[in-house]
Design a protein around this motif. Structure first.
Motif, short mmCIF file in Angstrom:
data_model
loop_
_atom_site.label_atom_id
_atom_site.label_comp_id
_atom_site.label_asym_id
_atom_site.label_seq_id
_atom_site.Cartn_x
_atom_site.Cartn_y
_atom_site.Cartn_z
N GLN B 505 34.31 -57.08 -45.91
CA GLN B 505 34.15 -57.79 -47.19
C GLN B 505 34.84 -59.15 -47.15
N ALA B 506 36.09 -59.11 -46.67
CA ALA B 506 36.90 -60.33 -46.65
C ALA B 506 36.30 -61.35 -45.67
N LEU B 507 35.84 -60.85 -44.52
CA LEU B 507 35.28 -61.76 -43.50
C LEU B 507 34.00 -62.42 -44.02
N VAL B 508 33.13 -61.63 -44.64
CA VAL B 508 31.85 -62.15 -45.11
C VAL B 508 32.07 -63.27 -46.13
N SER B 509 33.13 -63.14 -46.92
CA SER B 509 33.35 -64.18 -47.93
C SER B 509 34.10 -65.39 -47.37
N THR B 510 34.38 -65.38 -46.07
CA THR B 510 34.98 -66.57 -45.45
C THR B 510 33.89 -67.60 -45.22
N ALA B 511 34.22 -68.87 -45.49
CA ALA B 511 33.19 -69.92 -45.49
C ALA B 511 32.47 -70.06 -44.15
N GLN B 512 33.20 -69.91 -43.05
CA GLN B 512 32.60 -70.20 -41.74
C GLN B 512 31.79 -69.03 -41.18
N VAL B 513 31.75 -67.92 -41.93
CA VAL B 513 31.10 -66.72 -41.39
C VAL B 513 29.70 -66.57 -41.96
N ARG B 514 28.72 -66.29 -41.08
CA ARG B 514 27.36 -66.05 -41.52
C ARG B 514 27.15 -64.59 -41.86
N SER B 515 27.48 -63.73 -40.90
CA SER B 515 27.33 -62.30 -41.18
C SER B 515 28.27 -61.50 -40.30
N VAL B 516 28.47 -60.25 -40.67
CA VAL B 516 29.43 -59.38 -39.96
C VAL B 516 28.78 -58.02 -39.75
N GLY B 517 28.96 -57.45 -38.58
CA GLY B 517 28.47 -56.11 -38.32
C GLY B 517 29.48 -55.38 -37.46
N ALA B 518 29.29 -54.04 -37.30
CA ALA B 518 30.20 -53.30 -36.44
C ALA B 518 29.42 -52.26 -35.67
N SER B 519 29.98 -51.85 -34.51
CA SER B 519 29.29 -50.88 -33.67
C SER B 519 30.28 -50.22 -32.73
N ALA B 520 29.78 -49.19 -32.06
CA ALA B 520 30.64 -48.52 -31.08
C ALA B 520 30.76 -49.36 -29.82
N TYR B 521 29.65 -50.02 -29.43
CA TYR B 521 29.63 -50.82 -28.20
C TYR B 521 28.84 -52.09 -28.46
N TYR B 522 28.97 -53.03 -27.55
CA TYR B 522 28.15 -54.23 -27.69
C TYR B 522 27.55 -54.58 -26.32
N PRO B 523 26.51 -55.38 -26.28
CA PRO B 523 25.83 -55.64 -25.01
C PRO B 523 26.77 -56.24 -23.97
N GLY B 524 26.62 -55.78 -22.75
CA GLY B 524 27.42 -56.34 -21.66
C GLY B 524 28.58 -55.45 -21.27
N ILE B 525 29.02 -54.55 -22.17
CA ILE B 525 30.07 -53.61 -21.76
C ILE B 525 29.44 -52.24 -21.55
N PHE B 526 30.18 -51.38 -20.91
CA PHE B 526 29.67 -50.04 -20.60
C PHE B 526 29.39 -49.28 -21.89
N ASN B 527 28.18 -48.73 -21.98
CA ASN B 527 27.75 -47.99 -23.17
C ASN B 527 27.67 -46.51 -22.77
N PRO B 528 28.77 -45.76 -22.89
CA PRO B 528 28.80 -44.42 -22.29
C PRO B 528 27.95 -43.38 -23.02
N GLU B 529 27.67 -43.59 -24.31
CA GLU B 529 26.95 -42.54 -25.03
C GLU B 529 25.47 -42.56 -24.69
N ASP B 530 24.92 -41.39 -24.50
CA ASP B 530 23.48 -41.34 -24.28
C ASP B 530 22.88 -40.06 -24.85
N ALA B 531 21.58 -40.03 -24.98
CA ALA B 531 20.87 -38.83 -25.40
C ALA B 531 19.66 -38.71 -24.49
N ARG B 532 19.20 -37.48 -24.30
CA ARG B 532 17.99 -37.32 -23.49
C ARG B 532 16.84 -37.07 -24.47
N LEU B 533 16.00 -38.08 -24.65
CA LEU B 533 14.97 -38.03 -25.69
C LEU B 533 13.58 -37.84 -25.10
N TYR B 534 12.76 -37.13 -25.87
CA TYR B 534 11.34 -37.08 -25.50
C TYR B 534 10.48 -37.15 -26.76
#
Lengths: 225, 823
Positions: B505-534
């Motif tokens: 909330q606080a970050l989004v209302s900062t003038a220089q910020v466009r948007s904010v999101g969160a996740s377990a991992y981000y592209p480029g680092i090891f993403n250990p979680e997986d599922a076997r889907l069909y």
């Protein structure tokens, strides 16, 4: 003594064949002083090179103190040459990077002469050629006469039976030339056989015998007594 | 006689300073290059050689047999070790290791000594933390400065630290028995007692740990205790210490039966298959090609590449030496002739020239040692290695290098020695050799050598262009998401994670910020979680490994990941939080749906513990590079988890003054996380870290190209100088006859340029082949274009021309009277 029978030397390139020596037969006795004369290109130096075991004849026989050497390999000739022949060249051919002393010492090093004897003989030769005072100088620091005296010292230091000189005064003025010829004369007086190629009738006057070459042949022989 | 040789050498050296300099510096440059690479290779080869029982240590690996091929990995399930030990008496003991894989860094907090009320606790983020079994230190050698390795991990909640970390946390006081509070994404929150401090070893190991926690008692062990079987949870590294004189191959041959006995039933239920195998620990670093080992493998290929570079530069230096020596033969021949007349035999002349070459290489050796000493820090920075050598190793290395130098001297000196000593005295005394600068054979050999070294230089130049283009491509390729202006803030502590909604909330209302999101991992680092889907028309055996990321409702918008069908997650659809999934195009295809549109509203099915979990596909996003460009894009999916245990906040910033932006974000962070420093990184920079190996290679190759060109030029320079020297009379005559300076420069440069052009022609296909092979290591790569070769060729010609012109212009400007008189 040395003896040649019907020496032939051909220089062949793809285009032309040149006869440098055309049937040279000559004897040189122990203790003789022989001058070889003739115009440029008559084969004087070629003959001297063969006599000095630096080159082989194309044909003919060469008897060097009882050994037939005409068909020897360079390696065999080098063995025979070592210690038995001294060379004196028109252009001195001293090694620039070595001092006077070291240049004179070189033949003894190749003969594996022990160090103390080496020192003694080098010093004697330098003394003899009156060049002792310049023993630590390099060739470029010497006059032409001094360089040639060094070259003669180097030629005699191993006490060879035979000295071959190729126009030894060619690069010297008359005073230094005279001095060099006197030295050669003295060496001959002491029993060293000398064969010298020269253009100079004056220098040839020091020899017992003059062999005149023309177009690779002996044309006349003159004897001095 | 030797003193005579030495005298000649020293005096010759002093007399021909320029050539001696070129010869010695050239050899030294080649040698020092070679030495530095030797150090690197030696270091790579010494991995894990220091463990006392190394011959008996093996790592168990797993092969996942998938319908589309096999995947070999070092990861194994937790229960494997105990079962193996129970089954096979030849196994003396086992140990397990698992990295804190969910933490890019782990938070450690040590309370200040002596309970001083107003002093702040020491808080550090540390990477490279591992959980290990009590037996770990009986397998791998760590030099303890405090504590007892045998007992260190015997109890739960124990921590063993590196000496550096202990200093950071406790200063100069003993760390033993102190308590450290640890918050880890992987292992949860807890207090740990220090039971040991080790001094980082000087021998490299495939385990790069900075601290170890006892496995027992942590969050991960609690999770594992809730699971059974050996089909899933493949995240542990299992090591075996075999009893002496056990044949590892025989043990390995029994493993298929082990899989049958312990896993077959579960595997059949899950519709999966796998095999186990053994890797000798000493082979791990260079001789394996497994995904997910403790640290990434070293590359034998790189060692070969570097080894060839070392050999090339040394060869070039040798070639120069030979070239210059034979070019000088005209001068030396007179000396040889005189020596022969005076009774020298060929053997003694060979000895003379060889000892001369050895003396040169001796000088070069000393100079090269100095250069290596100066260059080591630079080399360490470039190669990313810290080299530690004991005194014994140093002496051994110096002796080896001395040997290499002597061998170089012998190799470089052999040709001149045999060539010069074979000169017939009669030719020399007639003045033959001196004028012509050597026989026709010698001249063509010399030219051949120049062509060869320029070929090597041009190859390196082409390689450099290709590597630079590929690196540029890696930097600028469209990754399928917005990587610029993306700030990554790790959420490591419990406080940080729970305060995320408020922070957002606080970050989004900062003038220089466009948007904010969160996740377990981000592209480029090891993403250990997986599922076997069909897909709905598929069966469990068709299931594809799909990497999964837990995100909040604004993560995908913030990352600029775009839908090609359906929609992105939104708070307006409360149902998105349960059994809804967004897949990439690749995953949709693998699930057997004909198009992205057709997949919307269809299920993605996972089979876990013989139950089916169906998720509905609400959106399909464009394929994007969640891994670096070495590997092709594979199936990927997102789930929405509003109460998610996120590890990272992604902040999309407006372009502008970064300094002030970071300051205001920092103060926002401090409001919610008083006790923790504000740490951040940039997404694009983080992604580029995957190309560290290539960046290093690129820097290394550019250094070596520079050196190779330098050495080639030194060689060419020397050769041209001699050529000019030999043609002084010709130049004089030509000038008298009316040649201009331009004519003469042209005359002298032409021959060498021809050689360089020949080198370009030779180098191009060779370089193409080598670089084509290098590019095969990338799933996404540039095409090698014709102008790379043209550019390298032009550069080579330009450099050669410049080198040649130094001497040729000087010669051309010379007064003809002087040059004629010189004859």
């Amino acid at each position: 003594m040395i003896q040649t029978i019907n020496l032939q030397k051909l220089f062949a390139t793809e285009e032309v064949e040149t006869t440098a020596l055309n049937g040279i037969s000559m004897d040189v006795k122990d203790g003789e002083f022989v001058a070889i004369m003739g115009p440029s290109g008559c084969g004087k130096s070629t003959l001297l090179n063969i006599l000095g075991l630096l080159d082989n004849p194309t044909d003919g026989e060469y008897n060097f103190y009882g050994t037939a050497v005409a068909r020897m390999t360079e390696r065999q000739r080098a063995q025979l040459r070592k210690g038995s022949i001294g060379f004196v060249f028109q252009s001195f051919n001293l090694i620039d990077e070595l001092t006077v002393y070291e240049n004179v010492e070189l033949p003894l090093l190749y003969l594996k002469t022990p160090a103390d004897e080496r020192k003694q003989r080098v010093e004697a030769a330098l003394e003899r050629m009156a060049i002792m005072h310049r023993r630590n100088h390099f060739p470029q620091q010497l006059s032409g006469g001094q360089q040639q005296r060094t070259a003669i010292a180097r030629a005699v230091v191993a006490k060879p039976k035979l000295i071959l000189a190729d126009e030894p005064t060619g690069n010297l003025d008359s005073k230094n030339g005279e001095e060099v010829m006197k030295l050669l004369g003295e060496l001959n007086d002491e029993g060293t056989t000398i064969i010298m190629v020269t253009h100079s009738p004056y220098d040839a006057g020091f020899a017992h015998r003059i062999v005149n070459l023309f177009d690779g042949k002996v044309v006349t022989e003159n004897f001095h007594v | 006689m030797l003193t005579n040789y030495l005298k000649i050498t020293f005096r010759g050296l002093a007399k021909n300073k320029a050539f001696s300099f070129i010869n010695i510096v050239g050899l030294a440059a080649g040698l020092s290059c070679c030495m530095l690479i030797c150090l690197y290779v030696y270091d790579e080869l010494s991995y894990d050689t220091h463990h006392p029982d190394i011959a008996q240590l093996y790592q168990v690996g797993t092969v996942f047999v998938n319908p589309d091929g096999e995947e070999k990995t070092a990861a194994t399930p937790y229960r494997l070790a105990d079962a193996l030990q129970q089954e096979y008496p030849e196994i003396g003991s086992t140990t397990r290791l698992v990295g804190l894989f969910g933490d890019d860094k782990t938070l450690l907090r040590a309370n200040p000594v002596g309970n001083i009320a107003n002093s702040k606790p020491a808080v550090f983020y540390e990477s490279k933390g591992y959980l290990a079994d009590p037996t770990f230190f009986s397998f791998f050698r760590y030099d303890f400065v405090e504590g007892n390795p045998k007992q260190a991990l015997a109890n739960p909640h124990a921590i063993v630290l590196s000496e550096t970390m202990a200093r950071n946390l406790f200063g100069n006081q003993s760390a033993l028995n102190r308590t450290i509070h640890i918050e880890s994404n992987t292992n949860g929150v807890g207090d740990y007692t220090v039971t040991g401090v080790f001094r980082p070893g000087t021998v490299p190991s495939h385990i790069d740990a900075r601290f170890f926690l006892s496995y027992a008692g942590g969050g991960l062990s609690q999770y594992i205790n809730g699971t059974t079987g050996m089909v899933s949870n493949n995240m542990f590294f299992t090591y075996l210490k075999l009893k002496p004189s056990t044949d590892a191959r025989k043990l390995e041959a029994k493993l298929p039966a082990f899989v049958e006995k312990y896993m077959r039933k579960d595997l059949a239920v899950a519709g999966r298959d796998k095999k186990q195998f053994l890797t000798a620990v000493r082979d791990i670093h260079l001789h394996t090609d497994l995904t997910h080992n403790v640290t990434p493998n070293g590359s034998l290929t790189y060692l070969y590449v570097l080894g060839s570079i070392a050999l090339f530069t040394l060869l070039i230096a040798c070639i120069n030496f030979m070239n210059l020596s034979t070019a000088r033969s005209g001068k030396r021949a007179a000396e040889v002739g005189v020596r022969k007349v005076l009774g020298a035999e060929q053997a003694s002349l060979v000895r003379q020239f060889l000892s001369e070459a050895l003396l040169f290489s001796g000088f070069a050796f000393v100079l090269a040692l100095g250069l290596v000493w100066l260059m080591t820090p630079v080399f360490e920075a470039v190669s990313g290695k810290t080299m530690h050598f004991s005194l014994g190793q140093r002496l051994g290395l110096v002796a080896t290098f001395f040997g290499i130098s002597l061998a170089t001297g012998l190799l470089a000196g052999s040709y001149p020695a045999f060539y010069l000593s074979s000169v017939r005295p009669i030719t020399v005394l007639k003045g033959g050799v001196g004028r012509a600068g050597g026989s026709l054979a010698a001249v063509s050999l010399r030219k051949g050598l120049v062509v060869m070294q320029f070929t090597l230089s041009v190859m390196l130049m082409i390689a450099l262009v290709v590597i630079a283009r590929q690196m540029n491509y890696l930097r600028s390729a469209d990754l399928g998401f917005a990587s610029a202006h993306q700030l990554i803030i790790p959420l490591r502590s419990e406080t940080a994670k729970t305060s995320y909604p408020a922070l957002k909330q606080a970050l989004v209302s900062t003038a220089q910020v466009r948007s904010v999101g969160a996740s377990a991992y981000y592209p480029g680092i090891f993403n250990p979680e997986d599922a076997r889907l069909y897909g709905e028309k598929q069966v469990a055996a068709d299931a594809k490994v799909t990497r999964m990321n837990r995100v909040d409702a604004t993560y995908l918008h913030t990352m600029g990941i775009e839908p090609v069908a359906g929609r992105l997650f939104s708070v307006q659809f409360p149902g998105d939080t349960s059994n809804r999934v967004i897949l990439n195009e690749k995953a949709v295809k693998e699930l057997g749906y004909p198009s992205a549109q057709a997949a919307i509203g269809k299920p993605a099915i996972a089979n876990r513990d013989s139950e089916n979990y169906r998720s509905i596909i609400v959106g399909v996003v464009k394929d994007f590079h969640f891994e670096d460009l070495h590997v092709p894009i594979t199936p990927f999916g997102f789930t929405l988890n509003l109460n998610g245990n996120y590890n990272y906040v992604v902040v999309n910033l407006k372009p502008g003054d970064m300094q002030s932006t970071l300051q205001s974000l920092g103060s926002v962070w401090q409001r919610f996380n008083y006790a923790e420093p504000f740490e951040y990184s940039f997404l694009d920079a983080e992604f580029q870290k995957n190309y560290e190996a290539e960046n290093r290679l690129s820097t290394l190759v550019s250094y070596f190209t520079f050196i190779a060109i330098l050495i080639s030029c030194l060689g060419l320079f020397g050769l041209v100088s001699f050529n000019v020297e030999q043609r002084v009379k010709e130049i004089g005559v030509r000038k008298v006859l009316g040649a201009t300076v331009g004519n003469v420069v042209m005359l002298l440069s032409k021959d060498f340029l021809k050689l360089v052009l020949m080198a370009v022609v030779l180098a191009s296909p060779l370089a193409w082949w080598v670089m084509h092979r290098w590019l095969q290591g990338f799933a996404y790569k540039i095409d090698i274009e014709w102008w790379y070769f043209a550019l390298a060729g032009l550069l080579a010609v330009g450099i050669a021309l410049l080198t040649v012109s130094f001497q040729s212009v000087k010669a051309a400007l010379m007064d003809p009277v002087k040059s004629l008189r010189a004859e």
